[in-house]
Enzyme design. Sequence first.
Site, PDB file in Angstrom:
ATOM      1  N   CYS A 117      24.362 -38.520  16.762  1.00  0.00           N
ATOM      2  CA  CYS A 117      25.407 -38.420  15.751  1.00  0.00           C
ATOM      3  C   CYS A 117      25.536 -39.735  14.977  1.00  0.00           C
ATOM      4  O   CYS A 117      24.649 -40.063  14.197  1.00  0.00           O
ATOM      5  CB  CYS A 117      26.717 -37.970  16.386  1.00  0.00           C
ATOM      6  SG  CYS A 117      27.788 -37.141  15.205  1.00  0.00           S
ATOM      7  N   HIS A 125      25.351 -33.148  19.115  1.00  0.00           N
ATOM      8  CA  HIS A 125      25.606 -33.759  20.428  1.00  0.00           C
ATOM      9  C   HIS A 125      24.940 -32.940  21.536  1.00  0.00           C
ATOM     10  O   HIS A 125      25.568 -32.039  22.105  1.00  0.00           O
ATOM     11  CB  HIS A 125      27.107 -33.816  20.692  1.00  0.00           C
ATOM     12  CG  HIS A 125      27.816 -34.823  19.851  1.00  0.00           C
ATOM     13  ND1 HIS A 125      27.996 -36.124  20.244  1.00  0.00           N
ATOM     14  CD2 HIS A 125      28.369 -34.714  18.630  1.00  0.00           C
ATOM     15  CE1 HIS A 125      28.641 -36.782  19.292  1.00  0.00           C
ATOM     16  NE2 HIS A 125      28.878 -35.949  18.308  1.00  0.00           N
ATOM     17  N   GLU A 162      24.386 -33.714  24.486  1.00  0.00           N
ATOM     18  CA  GLU A 162      24.957 -33.959  25.820  1.00  0.00           C
ATOM     19  C   GLU A 162      25.914 -32.845  26.253  1.00  0.00           C
ATOM     20  O   GLU A 162      26.098 -32.622  27.447  1.00  0.00           O
ATOM     21  CB  GLU A 162      25.659 -35.325  25.881  1.00  0.00           C
ATOM     22  CG  GLU A 162      26.919 -35.496  25.044  1.00  0.00           C
ATOM     23  CD  GLU A 162      26.659 -35.956  23.614  1.00  0.00           C
ATOM     24  OE1 GLU A 162      25.552 -35.707  23.095  1.00  0.00           O
ATOM     25  OE2 GLU A 162      27.569 -36.560  23.013  1.00  0.00           O
TER      26      GLU A 162
HETATM   27  N1  GLN Z   1      31.745 -40.959  12.396  1.00  0.00           N
HETATM   28  C1  GLN Z   1      30.619 -40.129  12.107  1.00  0.00           C
HETATM   29  C2  GLN Z   1      30.989 -38.884  11.323  1.00  0.00           C
HETATM   30  O1  GLN Z   1      32.130 -38.520  11.269  1.00  0.00           O
HETATM   31  C3  GLN Z   1      29.894 -39.745  13.396  1.00  0.00           C
HETATM   32  C4  GLN Z   1      30.698 -38.900  14.299  1.00  0.00           C
HETATM   33  C5  GLN Z   1      30.140 -38.817  15.695  1.00  0.00           C
HETATM   34  O2  GLN Z   1      29.316 -39.626  16.083  1.00  0.00           O
HETATM   35  N2  GLN Z   1      30.588 -37.883  16.472  1.00  0.00           N
HETATM   36  O3  GLN Z   1      30.143 -38.244  10.775  1.00  0.00           O
END
Ligand code: GLN
Length: 554
Positions: A386, A515, A517
Amino acid sequence: MKTKFVFITGGVLSSLGKGLSAAAIGAVMEARGLKVINVKMDPYLNVDPGTMSPYQHGEVFVTEDGAETDLDLGHYERFVARPLHQRNSFTAGKVYLNVIERERKGDYLGSTVQVIPHVTDEIKRLMELATGKENGHVDLAIIEIGGTVGDIESLPFIEAIRQMRADKGAENVLYIHVTLVPYIKAAGELKTKPTQHSVKELLSVGIQPDILLCRSEKPLTDELRQKIAAFCNVGKDDVISAHDVDNIYKLPLVFHEQDLDGRILKKLGGNWGVQSPQLDRWKQYVDRAEHPPHTVRVAVVGKYVHLTDTYKSLNEALTHGGIANDSRVELKYVDSEELTASNVGSHLGGVDAVLIPGGFGTRGIEGKIHAIRYARENQVPFFGICLGMQLAVVEFLRDVGGLTDANSSEFASPEHPTSNPVIHLMESQAGVTTKGGTMRLGRYPCRLAEGSTARRIYGQPEIFERHRHRYEVNPRYHKLLEEKGMRISGLSPKGDLVEMIELPSHPYFVGCQFHPEFKSRPLTPHPLFSAFLRAALERQVAREKSRPAEEISA
Ligand code: GLN
């Protein structure tokens, strides 16, 4: 057969591992062939935990349907096969919001709206939704109440579950209370008084627990179980020792050894013709995890590094991926705020791989970029999740793409403007100002590029993964990225959203916008984590072969 209910409350103090206990009970009952569902009710007033600081509340777990939930749902999904949904977890905030919205609509016109019956009825309605027919057939619903008995906020929940025994019939409802039996060093003894008081507290609100799960450092002796049984009005065999374990996946085995599953079945009206538990797969996992021949060191470079609950699913996924490679994973948490161009080598020199997890906000960003550059230039296996992937794109376009001011518009400000917002807000997000449930959340498809590392790892052309973010790679830069040698290996079906990147000229450099995970399970580790840890192990083996001994231990 009608759904039966097990309610799990906690006493004495928080952080007793109530969620894990609820999950492990789910695992044993599922191993008995029952259809199990786990549910969490949280007494705080946030409508969902998405708006709470991970410092305070730990990770926000995301379900397939995009609910931002408590991290205990992560435990449930890792232990019990059934995927969970938005409806399987709710908070007091959500309950009150529903009641008050209904009151404003005039649904209760004429009556005084009160905690009992209106709030408790709404809790029961949401419990019904969480366990009812929308979920397919459910034999056993395991419902955990967050917080500790005696908290002001949890009272309506306790009252609602008290009423459930009368509503559903005594043979269909069971109460398990998780308490602490502390070891007092000076006395050299485990002490039962806090448990006695906690059961008294529960009795004062009308609930006699059927089973006590006693958390302690050491297994409870028979004598202690007898004593607790006598004071708390339960049978000795209903006092279960939930002592510390070095591997959480031992819990289903620890519970079954004490016949907790048998006790639950008996109290809920016989054994319903169910099988004896098939725990072989858990046993095999635990055996394999017991003495792995290798240890790999992975640096996790993040902001919330001092609190491991913040990265709960991530840590679990790394453990699962390690076991898949017969390796113990030693994590080195590196605070990104401390990293500079000149010290990054000393922080990351000794590790076998670098991981940058998800995150929000400006703090520590440049440190993460130093870590990414170090991994890219020194051929250290890298995994960016992410925010980690977004920053890998920023770093690459700054250094290789020649856009020295490249940045994410999340971090640009009047003091730090950028003419190259290589990560930017999607149009659909640009006008959103409310918080909670407003990001790109939950399950989305992703097409993997033919011949890519990602495609090889997954072994299939299309995947579904869970998201939680606002920002995306700016399509204006897709072409430059590829021209300069960063491969876009995963795209949304329409081709507009970058879901995965990789560097073909590197032993292992992979980033994903989602994600992974959240989908790793001990018994089915996530392929991206298995592949990442395989790369870490390969690097370790290669380095050991090619370097003098004294350097390796550095
Ligand atoms: N802050 C970034 C976004 O909003 C990444 C978010 C995250 O890593 N979950 O896109």
